[in-house]
Structures are given as C-alpha cells and as structure tokens.
Design an enzyme around this catalytic site. Sequence first.
Site, short mmCIF file in Angstrom:
data_model
loop_
_atom_site.label_atom_id
_atom_site.label_comp_id
_atom_site.label_asym_id
_atom_site.label_seq_id
_atom_site.Cartn_x
_atom_site.Cartn_y
_atom_site.Cartn_z
N ASP A 80 0.86 -1.18 0.00
CA ASP A 80 0.00 0.00 0.00
C ASP A 80 0.89 1.23 0.00
O ASP A 80 1.96 1.24 0.60
CB ASP A 80 -0.95 0.00 1.20
CG ASP A 80 -0.23 -0.01 2.54
OD1 ASP A 80 0.07 1.08 3.07
OD2 ASP A 80 0.04 -1.12 3.06
N ASP A 169 -10.06 3.08 5.53
CA ASP A 169 -8.96 3.03 6.49
C ASP A 169 -9.42 3.77 7.74
O ASP A 169 -9.46 5.01 7.77
CB ASP A 169 -7.73 3.70 5.87
CG ASP A 169 -6.53 3.74 6.80
OD1 ASP A 169 -6.65 3.30 7.96
OD2 ASP A 169 -5.46 4.24 6.37
N GLU A 171 -8.67 4.12 11.69
CA GLU A 171 -7.64 3.82 12.70
C GLU A 171 -7.38 5.05 13.55
O GLU A 171 -8.16 6.00 13.53
CB GLU A 171 -6.35 3.36 12.00
CG GLU A 171 -5.83 4.38 10.98
CD GLU A 171 -4.50 3.97 10.37
OE1 GLU A 171 -3.51 3.92 11.11
OE2 GLU A 171 -4.47 3.70 9.14
#
Length: 281
Positions: A80, A169, A171
């Site tokens: 990534d 994503d 987090e």
Amino acid sequence: MPVHRSGTSRTSPVSTAGSLLTAFALLFAAPALLFIAPAASDAADRPERGSARMGQGVVAHDGQGGIPRDSRAAQTEGVDVSSHQGNVNWASLWTSGVKWAYVKASEGNYYTNPYFGQQYNGSYNVGMIRGAYHFATPNDSSGANQAHYFVDHGGGWSRDGKTLPGVLDIEWNPYGAQCYGKTQSAMVAWIRDFLTTYRARTGRDAVIYTATSWWKDCTGNYSGFGASSPLWIARYNTTPGELPAGWGYQTMWQYTSTGPIVGDHNKFNGALDRVVALANG
C-alpha cells in the site's frame, strides 16, 4: 528665595492611575498567555493535515515484532502506498513478487493524493491488481459525505478483473483524540453510514482496514460488519493475532512498514486467483 527640597518626590494622580492599569493588564493577560502557549506547541507536534497514511499509528500503539513465519498456506504479496512514497518503481515491485496494490486516494473531505495517477495507473500498467483507499477522519464530516468524496476522487470500482473494491482506512487519529471525539456507538454509526453509501455508489462492499486494539477502544469491538466487509488487519508481527469481533479470518494483513522499496507490505490470505475473485466481486 524659593526653597528646593531633595530626596522627596510627588507622584501625579495620572501617573498612579497609569501604573495601576498596566498592572491589571499584565495580571489578566498572563493566564491567557499560559493557556495559549501549550495549544500552539501541541499543534506544532501534529502532522500536516492530509499526510495520514495507512498504519501510521500501529507502531506507536501496538508496537512491532518479527516478520511472519513461513507458512504452507498460499498467500499473495501486496503493498500500500500514499504520497509519502512519491513516484513508485512498480516494475521493481512486480519483479520482486508483488502482485496487488492499494493506493491512497483521499482523506476526509479535503485531501486527494497528488501522486494518485502515477501510483494507481502505474501499478495497473505493470500487471498488478489494484484498488484505492480512503483515510477516514470521522470528526470532519459524515460517513456518507466522505464516501461520496472518496468515490468522486478515485475510489470507484469497475468489473475489469484488475480493480479491487475500495478500502475504508479507520484507525488512530494522527491529528488529535484517537477516536475522533466520538462515542463507540457514534463511531459504529459513522462507519455504517460510509459503508452503506459506498455500496450504493459502487455496488461493492468496502474493505475495512483497522487494528484490533483501535477497534475495541473506538467501536466497543462491534461485530456487525464482518458478514459483508472483508477485513484488512494491521499488525506488525509474526502472526495477525486476535481479530476484531465478527471476523473469523482476515482477507489481507499489513505485516510491516519497513519492507523493500515502499515500506508497507501485506499478505493476501490466498493465492492470486483469490485476489482476482475479490476484484471481480
């Protein structure tokens, strides 16, 4: 003849009043200065908005261990990338065995990756199966708003066998409180809003990238997304470890941020034909 006296002086009423005003001004200004200075210092320590990348908080919060052990299970190497990598040498990654990639497309509702074209198209051009990811900032706008922003800036999907579904994503917040100031129930609602909107726009369920410790802290270890969204787990150690509630296995695993060429390396839980299957829906 006038008499001059020394050693004594008279203070005018105007001068006395001025001194008192100055003293009061300093008295009331001092607490304000003491309050502002730490805030400015904290702000200076935070990264620039838009600079967040996948896995940025993993080492600080979960630490890191060794590299994964050899396994008989078929796994496919992937990477990534974000603007931190700049222009990527995709040919070298392909030669080294990397067969899939995810590229940061957007963050919040205010940032797009300036290297997205080179990274997204470059990985495709060397033969990789690739997709895009969105770094969520739930304190900035609704899940629906950010899902639309993501799809409109590279996060879409097409059934061409080479495009993976988009990734949420979700987090640690690199810019402030780790749960973005949300309660666990509010965070679950935000994620649901994003996922529902993404599916309505693309026909695909988005992948969820997260770390188990963050998921427990910020969603209360909510288990309701495992039936539809594939899991991409972040853990820099020899095994994926404990998974969030609702998932019996991970689809992808980010296992290091210090791998060759680009840093962030991942293992897809299956052979290349399973990567193709995910791309095809």
